[in-house]
Design a protein around this motif. Structure first.
Motif, PDB file in Angstrom:
ATOM      1  N   ARG A  39       0.697  -1.212  -0.165  1.00  0.00           N
ATOM      2  CA  ARG A  39       0.137  -0.026   0.045  1.00  0.00           C
ATOM      3  C   ARG A  39       0.945   1.341  -0.133  1.00  0.00           C
ATOM      4  NH1 ARG A  39      -2.844  -3.898   2.543  1.00  0.00           N
ATOM      5  NH2 ARG A  39      -4.914  -3.898   2.391  1.00  0.00           N
ATOM      6  N   PRO A  40       0.335   2.486  -0.330  1.00  0.00           N
ATOM      7  CA  PRO A  40       1.219   3.685  -0.487  1.00  0.00           C
ATOM      8  C   PRO A  40       1.690   3.813   0.811  1.00  0.00           C
ATOM      9  CG  PRO A  40      -0.846   3.889  -1.575  1.00  0.00           C
ATOM     10  CD  PRO A  40      -1.185   2.507  -0.786  1.00  0.00           C
ATOM     11  N   LYS A  41       1.152   3.814   2.040  1.00  0.00           N
ATOM     12  CA  LYS A  41       1.615   4.274   3.318  1.00  0.00           C
ATOM     13  C   LYS A  41       1.800   3.062   4.143  1.00  0.00           C
ATOM     14  CE  LYS A  41       0.044   8.969   3.043  1.00  0.00           C
ATOM     15  NZ  LYS A  41      -0.489  10.203   3.662  1.00  0.00           N
ATOM     16  N   HIS A  42       0.673   3.029   5.108  1.00  0.00           N
ATOM     17  CA  HIS A  42       0.938   1.871   6.220  1.00  0.00           C
ATOM     18  C   HIS A  42       0.396   0.618   5.486  1.00  0.00           C
ATOM     19  CE1 HIS A  42       1.331   5.517   8.667  1.00  0.00           C
ATOM     20  NE2 HIS A  42      -0.219   5.771   8.500  1.00  0.00           N
ATOM     21  N   GLN A  43       1.257  -0.459   5.819  1.00  0.00           N
ATOM     22  CA  GLN A  43       0.861  -1.723   5.562  1.00  0.00           C
ATOM     23  C   GLN A  43       0.287  -2.699   6.541  1.00  0.00           C
ATOM     24  OE1 GLN A  43       2.075  -2.261   2.412  1.00  0.00           O
ATOM     25  NE2 GLN A  43       2.866  -0.243   2.656  1.00  0.00           N
ATOM     26  N   MET A  58       1.890  -2.236  10.195  1.00  0.00           N
ATOM     27  CA  MET A  58       3.174  -1.893  10.069  1.00  0.00           C
ATOM     28  C   MET A  58       3.250  -0.340   9.449  1.00  0.00           C
ATOM     29  SD  MET A  58       6.727  -2.887   7.913  1.00  0.00           S
ATOM     30  CE  MET A  58       6.546  -4.672   8.577  1.00  0.00           C
ATOM     31  N   PHE A  59       3.620   0.526  10.341  1.00  0.00           N
ATOM     32  CA  PHE A  59       3.410   2.026   9.970  1.00  0.00           C
ATOM     33  C   PHE A  59       4.490   2.375   9.057  1.00  0.00           C
ATOM     34  CE2 PHE A  59       1.258   2.050  14.145  1.00  0.00           C
ATOM     35  CZ  PHE A  59       0.162   2.491  13.896  1.00  0.00           C
ATOM     36  N   GLN A  60       4.311   3.443   8.303  1.00  0.00           N
ATOM     37  CA  GLN A  60       5.135   3.934   7.017  1.00  0.00           C
ATOM     38  C   GLN A  60       6.680   4.066   7.336  1.00  0.00           C
ATOM     39  OE1 GLN A  60       3.907   7.419   5.358  1.00  0.00           O
ATOM     40  NE2 GLN A  60       5.190   7.106   3.447  1.00  0.00           N
ATOM     41  N   GLY A  61       6.878   4.553   8.626  1.00  0.00           N
ATOM     42  CA  GLY A  61       8.193   4.897   9.037  1.00  0.00           C
ATOM     43  C   GLY A  61       9.067   3.380   9.035  1.00  0.00           C
ATOM     44  N   VAL A  62       8.348   2.473   9.862  1.00  0.00           N
ATOM     45  CA  VAL A  62       8.921   1.214   9.902  1.00  0.00           C
ATOM     46  C   VAL A  62       9.264   0.558   8.588  1.00  0.00           C
ATOM     47  CG1 VAL A  62       8.904  -1.263  10.961  1.00  0.00           C
ATOM     48  CG2 VAL A  62       8.265   1.248  12.231  1.00  0.00           C
ATOM     49  N   TYR A  63       8.245   0.624   7.774  1.00  0.00           N
ATOM     50  CA  TYR A  63       8.156  -0.161   6.421  1.00  0.00           C
ATOM     51  C   TYR A  63       9.149   0.573   5.475  1.00  0.00           C
ATOM     52  CZ  TYR A  63       6.650  -1.974   1.844  1.00  0.00           C
ATOM     53  OH  TYR A  63       6.671  -2.609   0.657  1.00  0.00           O
ATOM     54  N   ASN A  64       9.455   1.691   5.547  1.00  0.00           N
ATOM     55  CA  ASN A  64      10.472   2.484   4.566  1.00  0.00           C
ATOM     56  C   ASN A  64      11.877   2.095   4.857  1.00  0.00           C
ATOM     57  OD1 ASN A  64       8.386   3.633   3.036  1.00  0.00           O
ATOM     58  ND2 ASN A  64       8.636   5.499   4.190  1.00  0.00           N
ATOM     59  N   LYS A  65      12.146   1.491   6.186  1.00  0.00           N
ATOM     60  CA  LYS A  65      13.574   1.074   6.479  1.00  0.00           C
ATOM     61  C   LYS A  65      13.829  -0.229   6.569  1.00  0.00           C
ATOM     62  CE  LYS A  65      13.616   4.801  10.333  1.00  0.00           C
ATOM     63  NZ  LYS A  65      13.637   5.051  11.547  1.00  0.00           N
ATOM     64  N   LEU A  66      13.045  -0.869   5.698  1.00  0.00           N
ATOM     65  CA  LEU A  66      12.939  -2.376   5.578  1.00  0.00           C
ATOM     66  C   LEU A  66      14.214  -2.631   4.533  1.00  0.00           C
ATOM     67  CD1 LEU A  66       9.365  -4.055   5.748  1.00  0.00           C
ATOM     68  CD2 LEU A  66      11.367  -4.169   7.405  1.00  0.00           C
ATOM     69  N   PRO A  67      15.118  -3.458   4.676  1.00  0.00           N
ATOM     70  CA  PRO A  67      16.218  -3.681   3.584  1.00  0.00           C
ATOM     71  C   PRO A  67      15.713  -4.662   2.594  1.00  0.00           C
ATOM     72  CG  PRO A  67      16.822  -4.878   5.731  1.00  0.00           C
ATOM     73  CD  PRO A  67      15.487  -3.979   5.945  1.00  0.00           C
TER      74      PRO A  67
END
Length: 419
Positions: A39-43, A58-67
């Protein structure tokens, strides 16, 4: 009615229980991802095992940091806390940290990137050939490691006339990828090298991780010169190894690939070619000497007048044949002319007689319809000022008329008219 709770009151009570319970503040959960759709933001997705399912957020901040990329069916370990969502009355685990179960996040990220680049065709493209006789070799690696020393030693031993230029780069840590990209761009901008070696020594997967970067892989593919990758030990394989034109197990092997032919082999080959050329030249000179001797001793050069004997004879024969042929042709044409002349005179007479008869017929036909012939039979034509008089009302008393007869014209004046 006082004994009954509202739905909101019950939900708020349960939410406080979730929040206040110390065992639910930090939950370590393992399971399989289900119903995941980016999804565009939260998962929002589910974690399940053989018997149960729990919602996960999973909120956007945590998702964007996934490697790595989340996928349905992936077995993961999650750290988070439980919360109850009041409007729907459902509870879920709020993901604070997530990593693949067993093989680790780096391994998952590596496999995902490998699969992506392989599907894009970067591994199976037509690889560039390493030049056989390189003049200049660029090396991107750490200036203080054993890699550059091994490469220089090997090139000096195998092909010392090749020039090596070091582009020092950081090969480990968070600054490694920008440094490698910068030096790759510098080599391309120089546009003066025959081959590029990029690599570093051995280490853990974390130490070699800079060479698994997607940006580095794309720039290696777009390099203007062939690339040899030498990263880690023989058992280590990185994304850079897959996209490079050649992979070397060690820095020494990379130098050997960059110099495929030993300088001694080149020199020996040149000596062999020189010997073959000398031998071929001697044979050619010997052949030309023998040919020159044969030509010099030929009868034509010793007695040049013989060159013209055959030519004069052929000229005499050709002249005689031409004369004979001309006389024969003249006789044939004279004979044909006589035959045509004998046929032409009677034909012309017949043609003239036919035309004469035809002319007489046409004259007779014209005489039959000629106005003069009509006048000769006693008829006449009366005119007044070139107008033929056909009726008496065309003239008046005293008018002057002309009467055309067969042998001339009569001038008269009208005395009167009668119907």
């Amino acid at each position: 009615m006082d004994d009954y709770l509202t739905v909101s009151a019950l939900t708020q009570y349960l939410k406080r229980k979730f929040t206040a319970d110390p065992y639910l503040q930090k939950v370590y959960l393992t399971g399989e991802i289900s119903n995941f759709r980016p999804r565009p933001k939260h998962q929002y997705f589910s974690i399940k095992d053989e018997k149960s399912v729990i919602n996960a957020t999973m909120f956007q901040g945590v998702y964007n940091k996934l490697p790595f990329e989340l996928e349905s069916g992936m077995k993961v370990n999650i750290v988070g806390h439980l919360d109850l969502y009041a409007p729907s009355g459902s509870y879920s685990i709020i993901v604070e940290k997530i990593e693949p179960d067993g093989i680790g996040a780096l391994a998952v990220q590596f496999e995902q990137l490998k699969k992506k680049l392989q599907q894009a065709g970067l591994f199976d493209r037509n690889k560039r050939m390493i030049p056989r006789f390189p003049k200049k070799i660029a090396v991107i690696t750490s200036p203080s490691g054993a890699v550059i020393r091994d490469i220089m030693t090997t090139v000096q031993r195998r092909y010392p006339i090749a020039q090596i230029t070091l582009y020092p780069a950081v090969v480990q840590g968070e600054n490694a990828v920008p440094s490698l990209l910068k030096q790759l761009q510098a080599v391309d901008n120089k546009n003066d090298f025959d081959v590029l070696i990029i690599g570093r020594g051995g280490g853990s997967m974390e130490d070699l991780w800079a060479f698994n970067d997607e940006r580095l892989a794309l720039q290696l593919v777009q390099s203007s010169i062939p690339v040899i990758s030498s990263v880690g030990h023989e058992t280590d394989t990185t994304i850079a190894d897959y996209v490079a034109d050649q992979r070397a197990a060690t820095p020494t092997a990379a130098a050997e690939i960059a110099t495929p032919i030993l300088l001694t082999d080149v020199l020996n080959g040149l000596l062999n070619i020189q010997v073959q050329m000398n031998h071929a030249l001697e044979q050619k000179l010997q052949y030309l000497r023998e040919r020159f001797d044969r030509v010099r001793q030929s009868r034509v050069l010793n007695e040049p007048t013989r060159l013209y004997e055959g030519v004069n004879q052929r000229l005499d024969h050709a002249t005689q044949n031409l004369q004979n042929n001309f006389e024969n042709l003249l006789q044939q044409k004279q004979h044909q002319f006589n035959l045509l002349e004998q046929r032409l005179t009677p034909a012309m007479q017949r043609q003239f007689q036919q035309k004469q008869n035809r002319y007489q017929q046409l004259v007779n036909g014209l005489n039959l319809v000629s106005p003069l012939a009509v006048l000769a039979r006693g008829y006449s034509v009366t005119t007044q000022e070139e107008t033929v008089i056909k009726r008496i009302d065309q003239v008046e008393q005293g008018a002057k008329l002309k009467i055309k007869v067969s042998d001339g014209t009569i001038l008269t004046e009208v005395q009167g008219v009668e119907k």
